[in-house]
Design a protein around this motif. Sequence first.
Motif, short mmCIF file in Angstrom:
data_model
loop_
_atom_site.label_atom_id
_atom_site.label_comp_id
_atom_site.label_asym_id
_atom_site.label_seq_id
_atom_site.Cartn_x
_atom_site.Cartn_y
_atom_site.Cartn_z
N GLU A 118 0.89 -1.26 0.05
CA GLU A 118 -0.16 0.01 0.06
C GLU A 118 0.88 1.21 -0.04
OE1 GLU A 118 -3.30 2.10 -0.36
OE2 GLU A 118 -3.40 0.06 -0.17
N ALA A 119 1.88 1.26 1.09
CA ALA A 119 2.54 2.59 1.05
C ALA A 119 3.69 2.69 -0.29
CB ALA A 119 3.15 2.52 2.47
N SER A 120 4.02 1.43 -0.78
CA SER A 120 5.06 1.57 -1.38
C SER A 120 4.79 2.01 -2.98
CB SER A 120 5.78 -0.02 -1.74
OG SER A 120 6.26 -0.38 -0.31
N TYR A 121 3.38 1.54 -3.40
CA TYR A 121 3.13 1.73 -4.77
C TYR A 121 1.39 1.97 -5.07
CZ TYR A 121 2.49 -3.30 -5.02
OH TYR A 121 2.45 -4.74 -4.89
N LEU A 122 0.69 1.30 -4.07
CA LEU A 122 -0.84 1.27 -4.25
C LEU A 122 -1.19 2.47 -3.98
CD1 LEU A 122 -1.82 -2.36 -3.16
CD2 LEU A 122 -1.99 -1.58 -5.44
N GLU A 123 -0.86 3.19 -3.16
CA GLU A 123 -1.68 4.61 -2.66
C GLU A 123 -1.24 5.35 -3.62
OE1 GLU A 123 0.16 5.95 1.12
OE2 GLU A 123 2.05 6.42 0.30
N ILE A 124 -0.02 5.47 -4.56
CA ILE A 124 0.20 6.24 -5.67
C ILE A 124 -0.88 6.25 -6.72
CG2 ILE A 124 2.08 6.88 -7.52
CD1 ILE A 124 4.17 5.74 -5.61
N LEU A 125 -1.22 4.87 -7.04
CA LEU A 125 -2.20 4.49 -8.10
C LEU A 125 -3.40 5.15 -7.47
CD1 LEU A 125 -1.31 0.94 -9.32
CD2 LEU A 125 -1.39 2.82 -10.56
N ARG A 126 -3.80 5.03 -6.23
CA ARG A 126 -5.31 5.49 -5.78
C ARG A 126 -5.75 6.85 -6.13
NH1 ARG A 126 -7.15 1.05 -3.65
NH2 ARG A 126 -5.58 -0.30 -2.34
N LYS A 127 -4.40 7.95 -6.12
CA LYS A 127 -4.88 9.05 -6.30
C LYS A 127 -5.01 9.46 -7.79
CE LYS A 127 -1.93 10.17 -2.24
NZ LYS A 127 -0.65 10.65 -1.65
N PRO A 128 -5.74 10.42 -8.03
CA PRO A 128 -5.89 10.82 -9.54
C PRO A 128 -4.69 11.43 -10.35
CG PRO A 128 -7.75 11.51 -8.36
CD PRO A 128 -6.69 11.17 -7.23
N TRP A 129 -4.41 11.04 -11.25
CA TRP A 129 -3.33 11.47 -12.10
C TRP A 129 -3.75 12.39 -13.26
CZ3 TRP A 129 -0.20 6.28 -13.48
CH2 TRP A 129 0.07 5.88 -12.04
N ARG A 189 6.73 7.66 -10.58
CA ARG A 189 6.64 7.51 -9.16
C ARG A 189 6.01 6.16 -8.74
NH1 ARG A 189 2.72 10.51 -6.13
NH2 ARG A 189 3.86 9.52 -4.12
N PHE A 190 5.10 5.82 -9.70
CA PHE A 190 4.58 4.23 -9.39
C PHE A 190 5.60 3.38 -9.80
CE2 PHE A 190 2.79 0.81 -11.92
CZ PHE A 190 2.38 -0.06 -10.88
N VAL A 191 6.19 3.58 -11.02
CA VAL A 191 7.14 2.54 -11.51
C VAL A 191 8.41 2.31 -10.42
CG1 VAL A 191 8.96 2.36 -13.26
CG2 VAL A 191 6.67 2.69 -14.08
N ARG A 192 8.83 3.54 -10.05
CA ARG A 192 10.19 3.55 -8.94
C ARG A 192 9.54 3.00 -7.71
NH1 ARG A 192 15.19 3.19 -8.98
NH2 ARG A 192 14.94 4.89 -11.23
N GLY A 193 8.27 3.38 -7.12
CA GLY A 193 7.97 2.57 -5.94
C GLY A 193 7.85 0.86 -6.12
N PHE A 194 7.14 0.64 -7.18
CA PHE A 194 7.23 -0.78 -7.29
C PHE A 194 8.57 -1.33 -7.61
CE2 PHE A 194 6.14 -4.69 -9.91
CZ PHE A 194 5.06 -5.16 -9.40
N PHE A 253 5.56 -5.69 -16.71
CA PHE A 253 6.45 -4.88 -15.84
C PHE A 253 6.79 -5.79 -14.78
CE2 PHE A 253 5.83 -1.54 -12.16
CZ PHE A 253 7.21 -1.06 -12.35
N GLU A 254 6.17 -6.79 -14.27
CA GLU A 254 6.38 -7.58 -13.15
C GLU A 254 7.67 -8.58 -13.66
OE1 GLU A 254 4.73 -11.00 -10.04
OE2 GLU A 254 5.41 -11.31 -12.30
N ARG A 255 7.58 -8.98 -14.96
CA ARG A 255 8.60 -9.75 -15.39
C ARG A 255 9.74 -8.98 -15.58
NH1 ARG A 255 10.83 -14.32 -15.18
NH2 ARG A 255 11.81 -15.10 -17.01
N ALA A 256 9.80 -7.78 -16.11
CA ALA A 256 11.00 -6.84 -16.08
C ALA A 256 11.63 -6.71 -14.93
CB ALA A 256 10.80 -5.68 -16.92
N VAL A 257 10.67 -6.47 -13.80
CA VAL A 257 11.41 -6.06 -12.37
C VAL A 257 12.01 -7.25 -11.84
CG1 VAL A 257 10.66 -5.59 -10.16
CG2 VAL A 257 10.04 -4.13 -12.04
#
Length: 235
Positions: free
Chosen positions: A94-105, A116-121, A187-191
């Motif tokens: 949640e704190a690492s990347y989900l909360e970033i996705l929850r806010k409108p972009w 921010r999302f890519v880096r957090g994940f 993305f998951e595969r690349a990471v």
Amino acid sequence: MVAAQSATINKKRPALADVSHNLNGQRLGRKGRDTRDRILAAAKEIIDGPDATQITLSEVARRASLRMASLYVYFADLSELVVALLEPVMAEAEASYLEILRKPWPDDQLVQHCERFVRGFYEFWQRNSSILHLRNTMADRKDRLQTDQRINAARPVIDLLVVQMGRSPAERTSLAVSLATVLYMGFERAVNIATDRHFGDAMADRVMPDVSRYLEAEVRLFHLSIADQRAQGKG
């Protein structure tokens, strides 16, 4: 629209397993909780070592100074033990990347939010690469618990990406859902590759992945896909 749909996606983390009783139905006292913690600590030590895939219940029992019969009082098999180890790890999502996705972009800040999302994940995977790689390896071997865990970790990301596209996650056959699914899988595969220390050993002197370029490419893909679906919705 993004804000309204984001609010409908379940923010609750998966409930932690009931650890108040052992598998024999006995309530855990202090001694029982300490024994369970010893098992988890021993397993984590092995997983954080040279090769997490070499973990066995017998080695966990040996390091925890327990008989196998005692270990089976707390965990029925290795998969259950790994799930228990994953619980505190996935609580970080949640704190690492989900909360970033929850806010409108906003459109004019879309690239920055994708970054921010890519880096957090990626940083989440860096911190927890050993256990996450083990989970994926076990899932690839058709372990049901690990497959479920992997799917449950992916689902909120995919749904929230669809929301960022201005679409509804409930429309499972939509192009937006397919785009978000493919984006996440790639993305998951690349990471996974970028954080796998054994991948470098296997590659030897051959070309190694440039992590910064991988992340830059992922940002670009997320940005293009989200912008495209937003444009389609406005058309």
